[in-house]
Design a protein around this motif. Structure first.
Motif, short mmCIF file in Angstrom:
data_model
loop_
_atom_site.label_atom_id
_atom_site.label_comp_id
_atom_site.label_asym_id
_atom_site.label_seq_id
_atom_site.Cartn_x
_atom_site.Cartn_y
_atom_site.Cartn_z
N GLU A 95 0.87 -0.63 -0.09
CA GLU A 95 0.40 -0.25 0.18
C GLU A 95 1.03 1.41 0.33
O GLU A 95 1.97 1.46 1.00
CB GLU A 95 -0.64 0.24 1.49
CG GLU A 95 -1.16 1.52 1.73
CD GLU A 95 -2.57 1.28 2.92
OE1 GLU A 95 -3.96 1.59 2.60
OE2 GLU A 95 -1.83 1.52 3.47
N PHE A 96 0.38 1.97 -1.12
CA PHE A 96 1.30 3.34 -0.78
C PHE A 96 0.29 4.69 -0.30
O PHE A 96 -0.22 4.81 -1.54
CB PHE A 96 1.83 3.51 -2.12
CG PHE A 96 2.76 4.96 -2.60
CD1 PHE A 96 3.91 5.02 -1.78
CD2 PHE A 96 2.64 5.96 -3.36
CE1 PHE A 96 4.70 6.46 -1.85
CE2 PHE A 96 3.12 7.31 -3.86
CZ PHE A 96 3.98 6.97 -2.91
N LYS A 97 0.25 5.37 0.42
CA LYS A 97 -1.02 5.72 1.15
C LYS A 97 -0.54 7.12 0.86
O LYS A 97 0.61 7.51 1.40
CB LYS A 97 -0.82 5.54 2.81
CG LYS A 97 -2.29 6.45 3.09
CD LYS A 97 -2.51 6.70 4.20
CE LYS A 97 -2.95 5.20 3.98
NZ LYS A 97 -4.03 4.56 5.61
N VAL A 98 -1.29 8.58 0.23
CA VAL A 98 -0.20 9.59 -0.18
C VAL A 98 -1.01 10.87 0.26
O VAL A 98 -2.51 10.59 0.20
CB VAL A 98 0.25 9.53 -1.94
CG1 VAL A 98 0.63 10.77 -1.90
CG2 VAL A 98 0.49 8.63 -2.29
N LYS A 99 -0.58 11.72 0.98
CA LYS A 99 -1.47 13.12 1.23
C LYS A 99 -0.75 14.62 0.40
O LYS A 99 0.29 14.08 0.32
CB LYS A 99 -1.32 13.88 2.27
CG LYS A 99 -2.35 12.62 3.55
CD LYS A 99 -1.83 13.64 5.11
CE LYS A 99 -2.78 12.86 6.10
NZ LYS A 99 -2.90 12.48 7.11
N ILE A 100 -1.59 14.57 -0.44
CA ILE A 100 -0.67 15.99 -1.72
C ILE A 100 -1.62 16.99 -1.84
O ILE A 100 -3.24 17.46 -1.74
CB ILE A 100 -0.90 14.62 -2.73
CG1 ILE A 100 -0.26 15.74 -4.23
CG2 ILE A 100 -2.51 14.81 -3.70
CD1 ILE A 100 0.16 15.03 -5.37
N ASP A 128 -10.08 11.71 1.05
CA ASP A 128 -10.38 13.13 1.15
C ASP A 128 -8.95 14.46 1.54
O ASP A 128 -9.11 15.40 0.99
CB ASP A 128 -10.46 13.47 2.98
CG ASP A 128 -12.21 12.89 2.52
OD1 ASP A 128 -12.29 12.72 1.97
OD2 ASP A 128 -12.95 12.30 4.16
N PHE A 129 -7.75 13.53 1.47
CA PHE A 129 -6.41 13.55 1.31
C PHE A 129 -5.66 13.90 -0.03
O PHE A 129 -4.79 14.18 0.31
CB PHE A 129 -6.12 13.64 2.00
CG PHE A 129 -6.67 13.64 4.09
CD1 PHE A 129 -6.54 15.41 4.71
CD2 PHE A 129 -7.47 12.90 4.73
CE1 PHE A 129 -7.22 15.37 5.45
CE2 PHE A 129 -8.04 13.48 5.97
CZ PHE A 129 -8.22 14.74 5.89
N ILE A 155 3.69 16.58 -0.41
CA ILE A 155 3.27 15.59 -0.69
C ILE A 155 4.48 15.18 0.93
O ILE A 155 5.06 15.21 0.88
CB ILE A 155 3.90 14.78 -2.20
CG1 ILE A 155 3.04 15.60 -2.74
CG2 ILE A 155 3.60 13.14 -2.16
CD1 ILE A 155 3.37 14.43 -4.61
N SER A 156 3.20 14.30 1.28
CA SER A 156 3.79 12.89 2.88
C SER A 156 2.89 11.55 1.80
O SER A 156 2.37 11.37 1.20
CB SER A 156 3.47 13.56 3.72
OG SER A 156 2.19 13.18 3.94
N TYR A 157 3.95 10.47 1.94
CA TYR A 157 3.58 9.36 2.03
C TYR A 157 4.24 8.42 2.93
O TYR A 157 5.28 8.34 3.94
CB TYR A 157 3.70 8.93 0.57
CG TYR A 157 5.13 8.30 0.36
CD1 TYR A 157 5.96 7.70 0.58
CD2 TYR A 157 6.17 10.07 -0.10
CE1 TYR A 157 7.38 7.60 0.33
CE2 TYR A 157 7.34 10.40 -0.40
CZ TYR A 157 7.85 8.29 -0.52
OH TYR A 157 9.14 8.45 -0.75
#
Length: 277
Positions: free
Chosen positions: A5-10, A36-37, A66-68
Motif C-alpha cells: 500500500e502506497f498512501k499519499v497526502k497531496i 479526502d487527502f 506531498i507526504s506518504y
C-alpha cells in the motif's frame, strides 16, 4: 499474494491526485482508492520497487506538497478493509454494482454483485464507470466479447447479462483471475471463460467486441494484438488513461484501420470507442 500500500497526502488535491494516479499506473499499480487527502494505491509486493517511487516526477515537483507512507497488506486483511469503504454504484439508473452485503435496488435492469477485494473494477474508478456506461448503450447480443484486463470481471458479467453469445475474461494477475471466477459464480454467469495471462493468449477466437481497461502503456503495446483478434467491423473500447493520452492512442490506432466513433471523459479520465474497418 501480498500487496504493498502506497498512501499519499497531496496538495493541491485534485490535480495532484490525477497526476499521481497516472504515474503510478505506468509503474504497475493496479488499484486506487481516493481519499479526502489523496489516494491509497496498491501493487503486488512482488512487483513493488522503491526506486520506482523515488523516480516519480510528481514527488520531485515543487508545485506539490506531498507526504506518504508505505506498508505491506496481508491477504486476509483486505476484504475487511474494502467492506469499510465499498459503496454501491448506480450507473445511469440501469446498472447497479454492489457488494453481497448491500441491499438490492428495485427496478434496476442489471444487478451485479462484486465481492470487494483487491481486484480493479468495482465501478468506483472513473474508467470502469465510463466502460460500463458505454457498454450499456451498445447492442452486443449474440456477439463474441473479450474483457481484457478483467479485474473483477464486471464488464464480462455485464456483457453476459446483455446476451453476448460468448464472453472471455483475461487478466495477468492471479488475484484478479480468482476474483473474477468468484464473481461470475455470484452472478450465475459461470459460462464465461476466464483465463490467466496477457495478450499472448489471443489468436484462437475472433471477437466482435474487445474491451480493455488497462493503463496507457499496455494499450499501446497490445493494441495491434487486440485488432488482429477482432472480427470485421468489430468494436474496440479502451480506457484506463487520461484525456491527455488520447492523441498518442489515436496515433497508434491510425495504424490499424480503426475509426473512432465515440469518446467521453470523467474527471479527466477517458474512454475511446473504435470501429474496425
Amino acid at each position: 499474494m501480498e500487496y504493498t500500500e502506497f498512501k499519499v497526502k497531496i496538495i493541491p488535491l485534485e490535480v495532484g491526485r490525477e497526476v499521481l494516479i497516472a504515474e503510478l499506473s505506468e509503474i504497475g499499480f493496479e488499484s486506487f482508492v481516493e481519499t479526502d487527502f489523496g489516494i491509497e494505491a496498491y501493487i503486488s509486493s512482488a512487483d513493488f520497487n522503491i526506486n520506482d517511487i523515488k523516480k516519480l516526477k510528481v514527488l520531485n515537483n515543487p508545485e506539490f506538497e506531498i507526504s506518504y507512507s508505505i506498508q505491506t497488506i496481508e491477504d486476509q486483511n483486505w476484504n475487511e478493509e474494502w467492506e469499510k469503504s465499498f459503496n454501491l454504484i448506480n450507473v445511469e439508473n440501469t446498472c447497479c454494482i454492489r457488494a453481497p452485503f448491500h441491499d438490492k435496488i428495485d427496478n434496476i435492469e442489471y444487478d451485479i454483485i462484486i465481492s470487494p477485494k483487491m481486484s480493479f473494477g468495482t465501478g468506483h474508478h472513473e474508467t470502469t464507470y465510463l466502460m460500463i456506461k458505454r457498454l450499456l448503450g451498445l447492442n452486443i447480443k449474440n456477439m463474441n466479447v473479450l474483457d481484457m484486463g478483467c479485474g473483477t470481471g464486471v464488464l464480462a458479467i455485464l456483457s453476459k447479462m446483455k446476451n453476448a453469445k460468448y464472453v472471455e475474461a483475461i487478466d495477468i494477475d492471479e488475484w484478479a483471475y480468482k476474483n473474477t471466477l468468484e464473481n461470475i459464480r455470484n452472478n450465475n454467469c459461470t459460462d464465461i471463460k476466464v483465463k490467466l495471462g496477457g495478450a499472448e493468449l489471443l489468436g484462437k477466437v475472433k471477437y466482435d467486441c474487445v474491451m480493455a481497461n488497462i493503463n496507457r502503456n499496455i494499450l499501446l503495446t497490445d493494441m495491434k494484438k487486440y485488432v488482429k483478434s477482432m472480427s470485421e467491423k468489430g468494436l474496440l473500447l479502451l480506457s484506463g488513461f487520461f484525456g491527455s493520452d488520447i492523441d498518442v492512442l489515436l496515433n497508434e490506432a491510425s495504424k490499424y484501420q480503426l475509426e473512432m466513433v465515440y469518446t467521453e471523459r470523467k474527471n479527466d479520465w477517458a474512454i475511446l470507442h473504435f470501429l474496425k474497418r
